[in-house]
Design a protein around this motif. Structure first.
Motif, mmCIF file in Angstrom:
data_model
loop_
_atom_site.group_PDB
_atom_site.id
_atom_site.type_symbol
_atom_site.label_atom_id
_atom_site.label_comp_id
_atom_site.label_asym_id
_atom_site.label_seq_id
_atom_site.Cartn_x
_atom_site.Cartn_y
_atom_site.Cartn_z
ATOM 1 N N ILE A 208 -30.526 -8.124 -41.763
ATOM 2 C CA ILE A 208 -30.314 -6.628 -41.764
ATOM 3 C C ILE A 208 -31.873 -6.248 -42.245
ATOM 4 O O ILE A 208 -31.914 -5.233 -41.728
ATOM 5 C CB ILE A 208 -29.585 -6.437 -43.257
ATOM 6 C CG1 ILE A 208 -28.101 -6.897 -42.502
ATOM 7 C CG2 ILE A 208 -29.284 -5.139 -43.604
ATOM 8 C CD1 ILE A 208 -26.809 -7.068 -43.875
ATOM 9 N N ASP A 209 -32.627 -6.854 -43.084
ATOM 10 C CA ASP A 209 -33.740 -6.318 -43.413
ATOM 11 C C ASP A 209 -34.668 -6.101 -42.099
ATOM 12 O O ASP A 209 -35.293 -5.048 -41.980
ATOM 13 C CB ASP A 209 -34.643 -7.449 -44.329
ATOM 14 C CG ASP A 209 -35.930 -6.795 -44.563
ATOM 15 O OD1 ASP A 209 -36.120 -6.085 -45.494
ATOM 16 O OD2 ASP A 209 -36.839 -7.428 -43.978
ATOM 17 N N ARG A 210 -34.653 -7.016 -41.159
ATOM 18 C CA ARG A 210 -35.446 -6.967 -39.956
ATOM 19 C C ARG A 210 -34.686 -5.861 -38.947
ATOM 20 O O ARG A 210 -35.485 -5.168 -38.522
ATOM 21 C CB ARG A 210 -35.412 -8.378 -39.148
ATOM 22 C CG ARG A 210 -36.388 -9.502 -40.074
ATOM 23 C CD ARG A 210 -37.836 -9.274 -40.139
ATOM 24 N NE ARG A 210 -37.948 -8.220 -41.276
ATOM 25 C CZ ARG A 210 -38.875 -7.209 -41.172
ATOM 26 N NH1 ARG A 210 -39.841 -7.158 -40.106
ATOM 27 N NH2 ARG A 210 -38.993 -6.464 -42.072
ATOM 28 N N VAL A 211 -33.538 -5.657 -39.001
ATOM 29 C CA VAL A 211 -32.943 -4.611 -38.290
ATOM 30 C C VAL A 211 -33.363 -3.405 -38.699
ATOM 31 O O VAL A 211 -33.672 -2.597 -37.887
ATOM 32 C CB VAL A 211 -31.335 -4.775 -38.325
ATOM 33 C CG1 VAL A 211 -30.809 -3.642 -37.616
ATOM 34 C CG2 VAL A 211 -30.916 -6.118 -37.551
ATOM 35 N N MET A 212 -33.317 -3.159 -39.936
ATOM 36 C CA MET A 212 -33.545 -1.802 -40.504
ATOM 37 C C MET A 212 -35.247 -1.378 -40.531
ATOM 38 O O MET A 212 -35.569 -0.265 -40.494
ATOM 39 C CB MET A 212 -33.189 -1.772 -42.140
ATOM 40 C CG MET A 212 -31.651 -1.992 -42.312
ATOM 41 S SD MET A 212 -30.755 -0.793 -41.164
ATOM 42 C CE MET A 212 -31.187 0.780 -42.105
ATOM 43 N N GLU A 213 -36.093 -2.276 -40.020
ATOM 44 C CA GLU A 213 -37.321 -2.195 -39.771
ATOM 45 C C GLU A 213 -37.706 -1.993 -38.606
ATOM 46 O O GLU A 213 -38.767 -1.427 -38.336
ATOM 47 C CB GLU A 213 -38.273 -3.625 -40.325
ATOM 48 C CG GLU A 213 -38.234 -3.503 -41.629
ATOM 49 C CD GLU A 213 -39.403 -2.628 -42.393
ATOM 50 O OE1 GLU A 213 -40.226 -2.299 -41.890
ATOM 51 O OE2 GLU A 213 -38.873 -2.017 -43.547
ATOM 52 N N LEU A 214 -36.876 -2.132 -37.644
ATOM 53 C CA LEU A 214 -36.884 -1.712 -36.128
ATOM 54 C C LEU A 214 -36.928 -0.219 -35.885
ATOM 55 O O LEU A 214 -36.257 0.373 -36.520
ATOM 56 C CB LEU A 214 -35.867 -2.178 -35.378
ATOM 57 C CG LEU A 214 -35.873 -3.871 -35.102
ATOM 58 C CD1 LEU A 214 -34.324 -4.235 -34.392
ATOM 59 C CD2 LEU A 214 -36.937 -4.184 -34.465
ATOM 60 N N GLU A 215 -37.911 0.402 -35.269
ATOM 61 C CA GLU A 215 -38.190 1.584 -35.154
ATOM 62 C C GLU A 215 -37.518 1.946 -33.773
ATOM 63 O O GLU A 215 -37.980 2.060 -32.652
ATOM 64 C CB GLU A 215 -39.681 2.185 -35.006
ATOM 65 C CG GLU A 215 -39.991 1.968 -36.521
ATOM 66 C CD GLU A 215 -41.469 2.652 -36.654
ATOM 67 O OE1 GLU A 215 -41.913 3.344 -35.553
ATOM 68 O OE2 GLU A 215 -42.139 2.233 -37.384
ATOM 69 N N THR A 216 -36.105 2.199 -33.717
ATOM 70 C CA THR A 216 -35.176 2.682 -32.491
ATOM 71 C C THR A 216 -34.261 3.300 -32.771
ATOM 72 O O THR A 216 -33.689 3.555 -33.926
ATOM 73 C CB THR A 216 -34.561 1.179 -31.920
ATOM 74 O OG1 THR A 216 -34.002 1.563 -30.855
ATOM 75 C CG2 THR A 216 -33.896 0.604 -33.011
ATOM 76 N N THR A 217 -33.707 4.179 -31.925
ATOM 77 C CA THR A 217 -32.777 5.119 -32.116
ATOM 78 C C THR A 217 -31.406 4.519 -31.649
ATOM 79 O O THR A 217 -30.429 5.027 -32.035
ATOM 80 C CB THR A 217 -32.908 6.601 -31.301
ATOM 81 O OG1 THR A 217 -33.240 6.265 -29.945
ATOM 82 C CG2 THR A 217 -34.068 7.178 -31.754
ATOM 83 N N GLU A 218 -31.618 3.728 -30.820
ATOM 84 C CA GLU A 218 -30.309 2.683 -30.311
ATOM 85 C C GLU A 218 -30.450 1.445 -30.780
ATOM 86 O O GLU A 218 -31.398 0.761 -30.582
ATOM 87 C CB GLU A 218 -30.076 3.118 -28.786
ATOM 88 C CG GLU A 218 -29.796 4.750 -27.999
ATOM 89 C CD GLU A 218 -29.624 4.745 -26.872
ATOM 90 O OE1 GLU A 218 -30.025 3.753 -26.050
ATOM 91 O OE2 GLU A 218 -29.221 5.454 -26.533
ATOM 92 N N PHE A 219 -29.297 0.884 -31.170
ATOM 93 C CA PHE A 219 -29.410 -0.432 -31.652
ATOM 94 C C PHE A 219 -28.024 -1.041 -31.086
ATOM 95 O O PHE A 219 -26.919 -0.580 -31.484
ATOM 96 C CB PHE A 219 -29.521 -0.673 -32.884
ATOM 97 C CG PHE A 219 -29.872 -2.306 -33.514
ATOM 98 C CD1 PHE A 219 -31.036 -2.674 -33.117
ATOM 99 C CD2 PHE A 219 -28.816 -2.769 -33.960
ATOM 100 C CE1 PHE A 219 -31.087 -4.218 -33.294
ATOM 101 C CE2 PHE A 219 -28.994 -4.277 -34.361
ATOM 102 C CZ PHE A 219 -30.076 -4.932 -34.160
ATOM 103 N N PHE A 220 -27.910 -2.140 -30.251
ATOM 104 C CA PHE A 220 -26.744 -2.744 -29.859
ATOM 105 C C PHE A 220 -26.356 -3.947 -30.331
ATOM 106 O O PHE A 220 -27.230 -4.856 -30.722
ATOM 107 C CB PHE A 220 -26.551 -2.604 -28.409
ATOM 108 C CG PHE A 220 -26.907 -1.144 -27.711
ATOM 109 C CD1 PHE A 220 -25.531 -0.393 -27.719
ATOM 110 C CD2 PHE A 220 -28.160 -0.829 -27.384
ATOM 111 C CE1 PHE A 220 -25.950 1.011 -27.235
ATOM 112 C CE2 PHE A 220 -28.184 0.211 -26.728
ATOM 113 C CZ PHE A 220 -27.424 1.194 -26.833
#
Length: 157
Positions: free
Chosen positions: A107-119
């Motif tokens: 979850i930490d790594r996902v939240m650090e991604l700079e993206t508007t779309e995440f699948f």
């Protein structure tokens, strides 16, 4: 940024290429591969933070038995991780691919991604990258790898 992370993971993890490549050389290679310098910097920073999480993580063996708690997601997490993603994380905990520590790392790594779309497919790759980098979770990594490749063949989700 996800494209760069997936490129690096597939190029360096699933090959005989030396893993200890200096950042400038790696950056030059990624520019030659067609990635933008700002995205490269963000991806390398993301990987550095993953390595830092690995260093601070305790080596917890996967535990059997029922889940003892339920994760409550923040509003920002809910916006990034849709119901399919959150359900998949819960599924992976139930089959002991993730434990609470590795789930939080994901979850930490996902939240650090700079993206508007995440699948969901993006989440699966992040999980694979996290598990690969956490000592003592090799079995979970291989189980996740099997799930990922079975899914690509149409056998799961």
């Amino acid at each position: 940024m996800m494209d760069i992370l997936m490129y690096l993971f597939e190029t360096y993890i699933h090959s005989e290429v030396e893993l200890q490549v200096d950042q400038d050389t790696l950056s030059d290679e990624l520019v030659r591969a067609g990635f933008h310098q700002s995205d490269i910097h963000k991806a390398l920073n993301w990987l550095e933070k993953l390595a830092a999480l690995q260093e601070t993580a305790e080596q917890q063996p996967m535990q059997s038995g029922a889940l003892t708690s339920m994760r409550v997601y923040t509003q920002d997490e809910v916006l990034r991780l849709d119901t399919h993603c959150r359900g998949f994380l819960l599924f992976l905990e139930q089959i002991h691919v993730l434990n609470t520590e590795t789930r939080e790392m994901v979850i930490d790594r996902v939240m650090e991604l700079e993206t508007t779309e995440f699948f969901l497919d993006d989440l699966k790759w992040v999980i694979l990258m996290v598990l690969f980098n956490v000592p003592g979770h090799e079995s979970a990594y291989h189980q996740m790898e099997d799930l990922l490749y079975e899914a690509e063949e149409g056998l799961l989700h």
